[in-house]
Enzyme design. Structure first.
Site, PDB file in Angstrom:
ATOM      1  N   SER A 108     114.573 -43.478 -15.774  1.00 17.07           N
ATOM      2  CA  SER A 108     116.010 -43.268 -15.624  1.00 17.07           C
ATOM      3  C   SER A 108     116.663 -43.256 -16.995  1.00 17.07           C
ATOM      4  O   SER A 108     116.219 -43.946 -17.919  1.00 17.07           O
ATOM      5  CB  SER A 108     116.614 -44.375 -14.769  1.00 17.07           C
ATOM      6  OG  SER A 108     118.020 -44.386 -14.859  1.00 17.07           O
ATOM      7  N   LYS A 153     112.789 -48.216 -14.269  1.00 17.08           N
ATOM      8  CA  LYS A 153     112.492 -47.378 -13.110  1.00 17.08           C
ATOM      9  C   LYS A 153     111.294 -46.459 -13.323  1.00 17.08           C
ATOM     10  O   LYS A 153     111.035 -45.986 -14.419  1.00 17.08           O
ATOM     11  CB  LYS A 153     113.716 -46.533 -12.734  1.00 17.08           C
ATOM     12  CG  LYS A 153     114.894 -47.329 -12.201  1.00 17.08           C
ATOM     13  CD  LYS A 153     115.875 -46.435 -11.472  1.00 17.08           C
ATOM     14  CE  LYS A 153     115.303 -45.967 -10.162  1.00 17.08           C
ATOM     15  NZ  LYS A 153     116.233 -45.082  -9.431  1.00 17.08           N
ATOM     16  N   ASN A 167     110.406 -43.409 -11.040  1.00 16.79           N
ATOM     17  CA  ASN A 167     110.773 -42.602  -9.876  1.00 16.79           C
ATOM     18  C   ASN A 167     109.632 -41.681  -9.417  1.00 16.79           C
ATOM     19  O   ASN A 167     108.850 -41.194 -10.240  1.00 16.79           O
ATOM     20  CB  ASN A 167     111.997 -41.747 -10.206  1.00 16.79           C
ATOM     21  CG  ASN A 167     113.240 -42.584 -10.431  1.00 16.79           C
ATOM     22  OD1 ASN A 167     113.501 -43.526  -9.702  1.00 16.79           O
ATOM     23  ND2 ASN A 167     114.016 -42.247 -11.459  1.00 16.79           N
ATOM     24  N   ARG A 171     111.380   2.737  11.079  1.00 15.21           N
ATOM     25  CA  ARG A 171     111.703   2.385   9.683  1.00 15.21           C
ATOM     26  C   ARG A 171     113.026   1.634   9.741  1.00 15.21           C
ATOM     27  O   ARG A 171     114.042   2.192  10.132  1.00 15.21           O
ATOM     28  CB  ARG A 171     111.827   3.647   8.817  1.00 15.21           C
ATOM     29  CG  ARG A 171     112.093   3.392   7.357  1.00 15.21           C
ATOM     30  CD  ARG A 171     110.860   2.912   6.615  1.00 15.21           C
ATOM     31  NE  ARG A 171     109.878   3.975   6.384  1.00 15.21           N
ATOM     32  CZ  ARG A 171     108.891   3.889   5.489  1.00 15.21           C
ATOM     33  NH1 ARG A 171     108.760   2.807   4.748  1.00 15.21           N
ATOM     34  NH2 ARG A 171     108.027   4.875   5.351  1.00 15.21           N
TER      35      ARG A 171
END
Length: 341
Positions: free
Chosen positions: A164, A170, A172, A203
């Site tokens: 972070s 942290k 993550n 088409r």
């Protein structure tokens, strides 16, 4: 041109699925007997093994590899048939000309034109949706198991990755976040490719063009999810001690089913269920080990001593056929000779 690009894209996907399969097989084999808690509705349920969890995902990856082999003959089919698909402008030798072109491109020759019959393109899209769906399941479980309060596995560590900008502690689950996001968008592109099947007459007037946007994006996002998943499973950090600690978190409550089944021959299943249910509520209220309350109940100790109750309350004794199922998955891969070295 679309089919030629699909062929190249599927080859890349096959390589990634093979690598993921190999890494998952190693994790399943290594942690065949590593006990952990199985979870139901995000609550602790009954014990499983981490190898069992990985083998379940591995079995899905193997089915995707089988699907890929099965869809190739249907999907890798060329199209060269003129304005309405009848080869009218080529006249004599039209099918031979078409066959020569398909041979040159190494594509199957269609029995009939498929200008506005787009099931094969949609099938590729659905395949990509299935693959990323499994990768998304992997990512979801890794994210949940990486929570601070759980801490059972971690994505591979790389300096600064997943950190972070304001909280240095942290770590993550960044790869899992990417996988989840890619899988979510691929699902939307699958829906678009199914909508593109609704071509008008010989088409179409717009549905075909949906493929130009949806198909390339689906392939790119699938490639991204596969790349992240390869990294995750190849370097996944598994904390077996934390898994055991989480098993013991409820002081034996996760073994309540094992206790109930162990008491059923003596008390009857319904009576055993109700009795263990009440004792679980009391264990929670008193914040005491379930084993202690079981050992204090005369209706139970009349039939089962504390030693036997201790065995019943040990989560590692209630893994069912987790290990056997891991072996079955690995054996099937080995027998099919598709497990990489």
């Amino acid at each position: 041109a679309t089919v030629l690009q699909i062929r190249e894209g599927l080859a890349l996907i096959e390589d990634d699925l093979t690598a993921i399969s190999a890494s998952m097989a190693k994790l399943a084999r290594r942690h065949r007997d590593t006990p952990m808690i199985g979870r139901s509705n995000l609550q602790q349920a009954v014990p499983v093994t981490f190898g069992y969890k990985m083998a379940g995902l591995l079995s899905a990856i193997e089915r995707h590899r089988a699907r890929l082999a099965e869809l190739r003959p249907r999907v890798l089919m060329g199209e060269f048939a003129g304005a309405a698909g009848t080869l009218a402008s080529l006249g004599k030798g039209a099918l031979e000309t078409q066959a020569g072109l398909m041979k040159e491109l190494d594509l199957a020759q269609p029995a009939i034109a498929w200008h506005t019959i787009r099931d094969t393109i949609a099938e590729v899209g659905c395949f990509l949706g299935l693959v990323t769906g499994t990768l998304g399941k992997l990512a979801m479980d890794v994210k949940l198991m990486m929570q601070t309060e759980v801490g059972e596995v971690y994505e591979p560590f790389a300096h600064g990755r997943g950190s972070s900008s304001t909280m240095p502690q942290k770590r993550n689950p960044i790869s899992s976040c990417y996988i989840h996001a890619c899988a979510g968008v691929v699902r939307q592109q699958v829906a678009a490719l199914l909508d593109a099947m609704l071509g008008d007459h010989e088409r179409s007037t717009g549905p075909w063009e949906i493929e130009w946007i949806a198909l390339p994006e689906a392939f790119l996002l699938t490639a991204g999810a596969l790349n992240q998943a390869k990294s995750v499973v190849a370097g996944l950090e598994v904390d077996a001690k934390r898994m055991r600690a989480n098993l013991d978190l409820t002081k034996g409550l996760v073994a309540s089913e094992a206790v109930m089944m162990g008491l059923a021959p003596y008390l009857g299943r319904e009576h055993a269920h109700d009795l263990v249910y009440d004792l679980c509520r009391e264990a929670i209220r008193q914040n005491r080990p379930l084993l202690d309350l079981l050992s204090e109940n005369a209706a139970i100790t009349k039939h089962v001593d504390r030693k036997k109750l201790t065995e019943l309350c040990d989560p590692s004794n209630y893994l069912g056929l987790s290990a056997v199922m891991v072996d079955r998955v690995l054996d099937r891969i080995r027998d099919a000779r598709i497990e990489p070295d």
